[in-house]
Every structure is written in structure tokens, then in C-alpha cells.
Design an enzyme around this catalytic site. Sequence first.
Site, short mmCIF file in Angstrom:
data_model
loop_
_atom_site.label_atom_id
_atom_site.label_comp_id
_atom_site.label_asym_id
_atom_site.label_seq_id
_atom_site.Cartn_x
_atom_site.Cartn_y
_atom_site.Cartn_z
N GLY A 208 100.91 18.77 96.31
CA GLY A 208 99.53 18.50 96.72
C GLY A 208 99.01 19.57 97.66
O GLY A 208 99.57 20.65 97.75
N ASN A 209 97.93 19.26 98.36
CA ASN A 209 97.41 20.20 99.35
C ASN A 209 96.79 19.41 100.51
O ASN A 209 96.81 18.18 100.51
CB ASN A 209 96.39 21.16 98.72
CG ASN A 209 95.21 20.42 98.12
OD1 ASN A 209 94.45 19.78 98.84
ND2 ASN A 209 95.06 20.48 96.80
N TYR A 210 96.25 20.14 101.48
CA TYR A 210 95.85 19.50 102.74
C TYR A 210 94.42 18.97 102.78
O TYR A 210 93.91 18.61 103.83
CB TYR A 210 96.00 20.51 103.89
CG TYR A 210 97.43 20.96 104.08
CD1 TYR A 210 98.37 20.11 104.62
CD2 TYR A 210 97.82 22.25 103.73
CE1 TYR A 210 99.68 20.53 104.81
CE2 TYR A 210 99.12 22.68 103.91
CZ TYR A 210 100.05 21.81 104.45
OH TYR A 210 101.33 22.22 104.62
N SER A 211 93.72 18.94 101.65
CA SER A 211 92.31 18.49 101.70
C SER A 211 92.22 17.04 102.22
O SER A 211 92.93 16.15 101.75
CB SER A 211 91.69 18.58 100.31
OG SER A 211 90.43 17.98 100.32
N ALA A 278 89.81 20.02 96.07
CA ALA A 278 90.85 21.06 96.02
C ALA A 278 91.82 20.62 94.93
O ALA A 278 92.79 19.90 95.19
CB ALA A 278 91.53 21.19 97.37
#
Length: 398
Positions: A208-211, A278
Amino acid sequence: MMQGKHIVIGITGSIAAYKAATLVRLFVKAGAEVRVIMTPAAKEFISPLTLATLSQAPVISEFFDKADGQWHSHVDLGLWADAFIIAPASASTIAKCSYGVADNMLITSYLSTRAKVYIAPAMDLDMFAHPTTQENLQRLQERGCIIISPQEGFLASKLIGKGRMEEPEEIFRRVSESLSGEKRLLGKRVIVTSGPTHEKIDPVRFVGNYSSGKMGTALAQALHEEGAEVIFITGPASVMPSDKEVSQLIKVTSALEMEAAVRSCFDAETDATIFCAAVADYRVASPEGDKVKRERKEVWNLELIANPDIAAGIGAIKQSHQKMIGFALETEEGTSYALDKMKRKNLDAIILNSMAHEGAGFGVDTNKVSVLEADGKRHDLPLMSKTDVAKEIVRILF
Ligand code: PMT
């Protein structure tokens, strides 16, 4: 629509003071009640008599009226105002407002007002571009003042033109638009994607990512405030709008689910789509059905395959009346990457934000963006709250 509205116009010592006469006239003609406050320096540039005649009310400048001994309350006008405009605003007044230097009637009234404040800077270009003036304007904007200037984003590094005051007609338009509460986007349907996507590795792990969903949520709220019907498609984010702020809130997990949701909502009735999510560019080729145990693998190589590009897919089928706005998150300045993405995905505009700027990008409450339009226009906005960035994006692009 201005009937009965209370407008305070503060005038400061600038060569542009003569333009304030037109501004006063525009508000009076529209039915507003206008009161003028002049700084001592303003009187060197325009006569109080002219402004008293145009506003049909005495002009206030001193705390104490030498002619009749009357004491002018230094807070009354601030509290009376529905809108508090300082036009022209000199560098000195901008600095005093920024630091609360209450040494004249205009600043004391400014400090006591509860009305929305509009500031139209006017000064020599070098003074305008000076970092001190820029910082002061930024401080005022962060406190909710609306800076009305022909210089986009009023950033010194990107100055176009001079530090001249915005034309009175434009100031009048901006103030009356915001006072009227008119909802410009009534009847418009906008899809907003937001948050990250999570790509499953096994039942307990993901890529995943930090959004956080803050930027997408701010956009949904700004669109809702203008009356738009918002379809909000979000990945697993920590922030999302309330049910009241959107007409549909669709929660998805992966990029494939987000793509399916966007495609099922997008039709000829869609006026605009904003791709703020994102989206993970890759997903795990073969997610495990059971939790992978630590003992089972010493080294674990994941095979990743490309996800579909959701924005490009919609960009390829959109019709000319449908606006497409993308975001570009870069780790450096990134203009050329952003322009390339706008072209490849057939977008009408792209919002460039860079991880290189402190206070911009993932997770934080602020952002610093450049709005790049397909016709070549560029708007560099200063560091602002995501709420204000979203409002500016909506103002510029809708
Ligand atoms: O949620 P926050 O914590 O508030 O953070 C906000 C944000 C940084 C996530 C947001 O401002 C932002 O920049 N969003 C886009 C991030 C991104 O994925 O950028 P990109 O340059 O990789 O993608 C370009 C555009 O294509 C984006 O509009 C993206 O939504 C879209 N895209 C990307 C990949 C993909 N497979 N499908 C897409 O539609």
C-alpha cells in the site's frame, strides 16, 4: 444580491487608492451599505470627501474626531461588517495586519472583525516580491483572509506582471460571489477518487502507500459547498467525508476494485472526475490464500504485475464536455513528469504536488500544489491547508 449587506472598505497609502472610489461605487450601486476607513497615509492619495460622497456616509480615519470631539469605537465597524475589504493594501498595512500592530483605526477594526477579510495588495513589484511581504500574505491567508491579486498564488518566484492592485470590478465580483453564497456547481455531478489502494499479499498483509484521504476529502467538501453532487470512491483511508457531504460513498480496497467502481459510476451524466487517489501501480501476481508463516520462508520474493491505469482508461472514453483532473505526486519538482502524465491520460488539468516540499503530499493537513492546465496555464499556489487548496482548485478549474 448585495441589498442591505454591510461592507467595510479599508483604504491605505498607495497610488492605487483612487481605484477604491470605483470599488465603493460598485458596492453602493449594488445596494450595499458601505463604510470607508482610511489610514492616515491614504489621505495623501485620495480625498476623504470623495469617498464620503460616494459611500453616502462619513469616512473614518482617526480614533477621535477633532472637529466634533466624537470618539469612534475602534471595534464597532469591524463587528458591523459582513465583508471587510482592504483595497488597496500597502506593504505596511499587510505587515501590521499580519503582526497585529494596532496603531490606526483600520488595523483595530481589522483585528476586531468577525467578517470574512479580503485583501487586495498594491505596491511596487520589488516590495511585493520581498520575502517579508510574501510571508505576511501567506500568514494572513493561513488565517483565512482571501488575498485578491492578479498574481496567481502571489508567489514571488513566479510573479507575472507587477504588484498592481486587482481591478475593482474583479474585487467586487469575488466578494459578491462569496457573500451571495451562490452555489456555482448546482446540478453538476463529480466523481472523486481518494485514499490509497491496498494490494493483497495474503489474508493479513498488503502492499500500500501512505495516502490518508485528506486531500480527496477536502476536494469533496469544496465541491459539496458549491452545490455539486459528489460520488466519492475511496480506498482504505483514515479520512473520508460524512454521508451528508457526498451523494454516494463507495469504499473499495484494491486498484481493480477502484477501477470497477469508477467505471460503473462514470457515464454521460458525469460532468467531471478528479483522480486524487494514490492508486498502487502494481499488485501481487498470486496472493496467498492462507497467512504465510515466518518459518515457511527465509526469503520471500513477491512477483508484482501492473495494475490498470484508471485515469488513462477513463481519459480514453471521455467526451469533450467531461472534465478530467489528475494528480501527480513526485519526489522532485516534477513539472515535466506531470505534463507527460496529463497528456498520456488525456486530462484537462493535473495537480502537481511534490514530496520534496515540506508540508506537502501524504498524510499532512497542508499541501503545496501547482495547477497545470492542458492549455498551458499554470497556477502556483503557496503552502495552504488542504481545505484551502481544494477550494482554490475548485475556483480555478470549475
Ligand atoms: O491522501 P493524502 O494523505 O491527503 O495525500 C494526498 C495525495 C498526495 C495522495 C494526493 O495529493 C495525490 O497526489 N494523489 C495522486 C497520487 C498518485 O498516485 O500520483 P501518480 O503520479 O502516481 O498518479 C498520477 C495520476 O494517475 C493520479 O491522478 C492517480 O490517481 C492516477 N492513477 C495512477 C495509477 C493508476 N493505476 N491509476 C490511476 O488512475
